[in-house]
Motif scaffolding. Sequence first.
Motif, short mmCIF file in Angstrom:
data_model
loop_
_atom_site.label_atom_id
_atom_site.label_comp_id
_atom_site.label_asym_id
_atom_site.label_seq_id
_atom_site.Cartn_x
_atom_site.Cartn_y
_atom_site.Cartn_z
N ARG A 176 0.84 -1.20 0.00
CA ARG A 176 0.00 0.00 0.00
C ARG A 176 0.88 1.26 0.00
O ARG A 176 0.59 2.24 -0.68
CB ARG A 176 -0.92 -0.03 1.23
CG ARG A 176 -1.96 1.05 1.27
CD ARG A 176 -3.03 0.74 2.30
NE ARG A 176 -3.96 -0.28 1.83
CZ ARG A 176 -5.01 -0.03 1.04
NH1 ARG A 176 -5.24 1.21 0.63
NH2 ARG A 176 -5.82 -0.98 0.66
N TRP A 203 2.27 1.69 -3.50
CA TRP A 203 1.27 1.51 -4.57
C TRP A 203 1.15 2.73 -5.49
O TRP A 203 1.30 2.63 -6.71
CB TRP A 203 -0.08 1.17 -3.95
CG TRP A 203 -1.13 0.77 -4.92
CD1 TRP A 203 -2.23 1.48 -5.28
CD2 TRP A 203 -1.19 -0.45 -5.67
NE1 TRP A 203 -2.97 0.79 -6.19
CE2 TRP A 203 -2.36 -0.40 -6.45
CE3 TRP A 203 -0.35 -1.57 -5.76
CZ2 TRP A 203 -2.73 -1.42 -7.31
CZ3 TRP A 203 -0.72 -2.59 -6.61
CH2 TRP A 203 -1.88 -2.51 -7.38
N PRO A 235 -4.97 -2.72 -3.29
CA PRO A 235 -5.93 -1.83 -3.97
C PRO A 235 -6.16 -2.20 -5.44
O PRO A 235 -6.07 -1.39 -6.32
CB PRO A 235 -5.28 -0.45 -3.85
CG PRO A 235 -4.15 -0.61 -2.90
CD PRO A 235 -3.73 -2.03 -2.97
N ARG A 282 -8.74 -5.10 -7.83
CA ARG A 282 -9.79 -6.13 -7.72
C ARG A 282 -10.15 -6.65 -9.11
O ARG A 282 -9.93 -5.96 -10.12
CB ARG A 282 -11.03 -5.57 -7.02
CG ARG A 282 -11.65 -4.38 -7.70
CD ARG A 282 -12.81 -3.83 -6.87
NE ARG A 282 -13.14 -2.48 -7.27
CZ ARG A 282 -13.88 -2.16 -8.33
NH1 ARG A 282 -14.37 -3.11 -9.08
NH2 ARG A 282 -14.14 -0.90 -8.64
N ALA A 318 -8.76 -0.54 -7.41
CA ALA A 318 -9.89 -0.46 -6.48
C ALA A 318 -10.07 0.96 -5.96
O ALA A 318 -11.11 1.28 -5.40
CB ALA A 318 -9.67 -1.44 -5.33
N GLU A 319 -9.05 1.78 -6.11
CA GLU A 319 -9.11 3.17 -5.63
C GLU A 319 -8.49 4.07 -6.69
O GLU A 319 -7.57 3.66 -7.39
CB GLU A 319 -8.29 3.32 -4.33
CG GLU A 319 -8.78 2.46 -3.18
CD GLU A 319 -7.76 2.39 -2.05
OE1 GLU A 319 -6.74 3.12 -2.10
OE2 GLU A 319 -7.98 1.59 -1.12
N PRO A 320 -8.97 5.33 -6.79
CA PRO A 320 -8.34 6.24 -7.76
C PRO A 320 -6.90 6.58 -7.34
O PRO A 320 -6.58 6.54 -6.15
CB PRO A 320 -9.24 7.48 -7.72
CG PRO A 320 -9.99 7.39 -6.44
CD PRO A 320 -10.08 5.95 -6.06
#
Lengths: 257, 97
Positions: free
Chosen positions: A174, A177, A228, A230, A239-241
């Motif tokens: 994370r 990332w 992050p 999927r 999964a996240e901007p």
Amino acid sequence: MSTPLLDRPSALPRDALPPLVDLVVALADNKHALGLRYGEWCSSGPTIEAGVAATAMAQDELGHARVLYGLLEELPGAPHRSEHEWAAEDARTVGLLEQPLSSWPHLIVANVLLDQALAFVLDTALESRYLPLRQRTRKLIEEERFHAIHGQGWLLQLAAEGPDVRAGLEGIIRQAWADTLCWFGPDAGGALAPLVTLGVLREAGDSVRQRFLQMFGPLLRGAGLAAPVRAEGGRWVLAEPLPWSRWDEARRRVRHA
Amino acid sequence: MLSALAEVNDPEWPVSIVDMGLVYGVAVEAGTVKLILTFTATACPCMEMIQDDIRERLLRVPGVRDVAIAVSWDPPWTKDRLSERGRQALRRCGVSV
């Protein structure tokens, strides 16, 4: 009719030089930094073999930096760089490499995430119209193949050790990332888009990021790691901007929050 | 020129740079030997040593006044470039090729 090769810097359109210089500096500086960071684990890996592998990868990365710095010497306006001298104040590295890799899992995440992201970007230059870049790329990609095998093998081995180790790996992933996933550039390629138009790079931005995710998503699932990313409709997606408001295009890094 | 280069050994193995397959091209123009050379790996720690050895040997060839070496990574070196003599020498050292 095939497009003619650009066989020397003077054959490049003037406006292609700044983004090409920025890209090569960032690639080379990150490889230089990776070499130094891997090298810090030469004699302190979890096994003797791990230390030997870190040594070999360190040597490779420093070799790649040397080859790419050689490319810069030919490009007008490029800053001076040398594999013997770390450009501390001006180095264009991602945040993950600013500090020593503080544990073996940190090294493995750098290996499997950042090192491979750099290799994916290099791969876009395999058939480059800019001959001096094309002539260097294949060798670097071939040497990177062993780094990928090393990182993936170790990630699976570490993840199998138990939930505490997996939680630690997830935290490190994370942390690295945004730096890594932004490295491919904004969706349309950002500053690299003119290099794609010119044929210096095959692609940039989201298409490279998507190929990376299709490699990395299954690896994470196989390791039992949450991240992050999927699966959606048979593809792996973010999964996240990504934090594009903090992306520094010229230095190719995400600014600290 | 190739026979002179065949006297320059890889510093790590008892194999010449010619049998190692490191020489990609050689030409002579007005007393200058123009050599295209590769290395087994980008991280080769002996690059400068090998180039120094090449210059030292070629400058002893009558008529040679200068040596210009260009390093090439294309095509990348693989063990397929080893000569049969090079393979045998490496096998004697315990290297599987």
